[in-house]
Design an enzyme around this catalytic site. Sequence first.
Site, PDB file in Angstrom:
ATOM      1  CE  LYS A 283      -4.600  -1.069   1.572  1.00  0.00           C
ATOM      2  NZ  LYS A 283      -5.726  -0.616   2.379  1.00  0.00           N
ATOM      3  CD  GLU A 369     -19.140  -6.216   8.075  1.00  0.00           C
ATOM      4  OE1 GLU A 369     -18.504  -5.294   7.536  1.00  0.00           O
ATOM      5  OE2 GLU A 369     -19.193  -7.378   7.606  1.00  0.00           O
ATOM      6  NE  ARG A 397     -21.303  -6.641   3.914  1.00  0.00           N
ATOM      7  CZ  ARG A 397     -20.138  -6.984   3.383  1.00  0.00           C
ATOM      8  NH1 ARG A 397     -19.016  -6.586   3.944  1.00  0.00           N
ATOM      9  NH2 ARG A 397     -20.077  -7.729   2.304  1.00  0.00           N
TER      10      ARG A 397
END
Length: 622
Positions: A283, A369, A397
């Site tokens: 990243k 979740e 979710r």
Amino acid sequence: MLMTNPYALLQTIQSPADLRHLPREQLGHLATELRAYLLESVAKTGGHLSSNLGTVELTVALHYVFNTPHDRVVWDVGHQTYPHKILTGRRDRMATLRQWGGLSGFPRRDESEFDAFGTAHSSTSISAALGMALAAKIKGEERHAIAVIGDGAMTAGMAFEALNNAGVMDCNLLVILNDNDMSISPPVGALNRHLAKLLSGQFYAAAKNASKTVLKGAPPLWELAKRFEESAKGMVKPITLFEKFGFNYVGPIDGHDVDTLVSVLENIKHLKGPQFLHVVTKKGQGYKLAEVDPIAYHGPGKFDPAVGLQKSSTQARPTFTQVFGDWLCDMAAADDRLVAITPAMREGSGMVAFHQRFPERYFDVGIAEQHAVTFAAGLACEGLKPVVAIYSTFLQRAYDQLIHDVAIQNLPVVFALDRAGLVGADGATHAGAYDIPYLRCIPNISVACPADENECRLLLSTAYAQNHPVAVRYPRGAGAGVPVTCTLDALPFGKGEIRRSGERVAILAFGTLLYPALQAAEALNATVVNMRWAKPLDVELLLQVAASHDALVTLEEGAVMGGAGSAVLEALAAAAVLKPVLQLGLSDVFTEHGDPAKLLALQGLDAVGIEAAVRQRFFAAV
């Protein structure tokens, strides 16, 4: 002195068809220009940066090797698709990124034919790409379907459900694991550690490649080596995990070596059946500041690339997220039963300080979740007091777990719902528009709507004191600037308050729209009620106000259909009270990305819009 064009090659690329006409030796130079253009562009508009810098070479290689858009590429989450947008005809629109009427920060099917699938929530890519691959087979079409998924998104159960299904399907599916050892927050969990430490091991990759080169000339030794590899895989690396799912595993390979990427993708392109390519990227690649601190540069605002992100010299008002983080630490210090849970959103949910101060009571469960909610239920069963910090849009979710595992058992779990209401630049996929409707219909759950920062802290304490599940919804960003108390005082449960007394019309405000309501009320001489709770509704206060006013207005930064206004209508009907009611809130459309204040104004939810709507409905004949 003549200035050379730093994007001379990039500007020749209007679509991937142009890219595929380039000599392969020019791809590295193109990637350099693309990365520089990306950095310059995002610095001017703000947006996701670290993840996009990390996928430049992979994006170039994918569009070079595959015949997009005929071949489908599905980008998981979509944080990493700016290079893709630039190469697919949207380079000149990057100045409009995440602005009203401009480019979305995520893939959208209605934005480009190259966006095969709309994404923004994680871990959906494999399922979608599998559907596309099987559709091609059913229709007799020759096309490839590619899912690009990060190691953070791979922690979610949905990704493994898709892998489990895909491995037994006879179709041409390629799953690319973009392994950068980080999602938004640093990823957690046994799988991630195993992947990062073993699957990315250079020794094994080098040894495997060397064995193929050296031993293939001696068939008996090659067979012996293959058998040893098969027996050692389970001990050395979890390659068998993906092979047991039915995939042919390739990798890991350097995700910043565009020539190698092209070679490997060309080879995989001709293989049949489910393929799994493991690519290792970094990243922030190519921008040192983002490489050092990829979290800070995950989604920065505007900045000078030569200087980097700078702290503001002015003292900004605390955000609701910061207020929650401070309250969480203070309550944890006062009550050792408190435990805090996040589904991979430590920074976004304001939990860094809590993690540092109470590491043994902090649980980042990864992008999971559903697990987060049921995990909280298990903790609550044993007498602990779980606080689940989760974005409103992400709690959607885990709706089954919310009902089945928490509400039916009436467990005392506090849900701190960040990003309630409109979220601005992230758009419809991240807007918390539906939490009041989807929560208030569930028995046992209460829903608090604080109007400002201080009330948020007070209502969090109120929620924590209850012996049943309570959600406290609050928006992104700062509030009205009300000073925040340092105590753990609470407000009365289920009770609102009259904030301004007026005549004829009463505005019932749920949440932060209280303040534009107060502005509008000055011009209207209307009463303003701070309702505070969408459930339980303060029916006593409601009926008192209804009896003394000609009309009512409900106001909420959430979906009107089934929202707090609907709760008011239901309560009035139950009490056989007939009263004109105007419901103001988010209309039955998905709200696009843009400046939050502009979006509220377009919905008529600023002070001017509220006043105009009330005048048109109740004062037009006067």
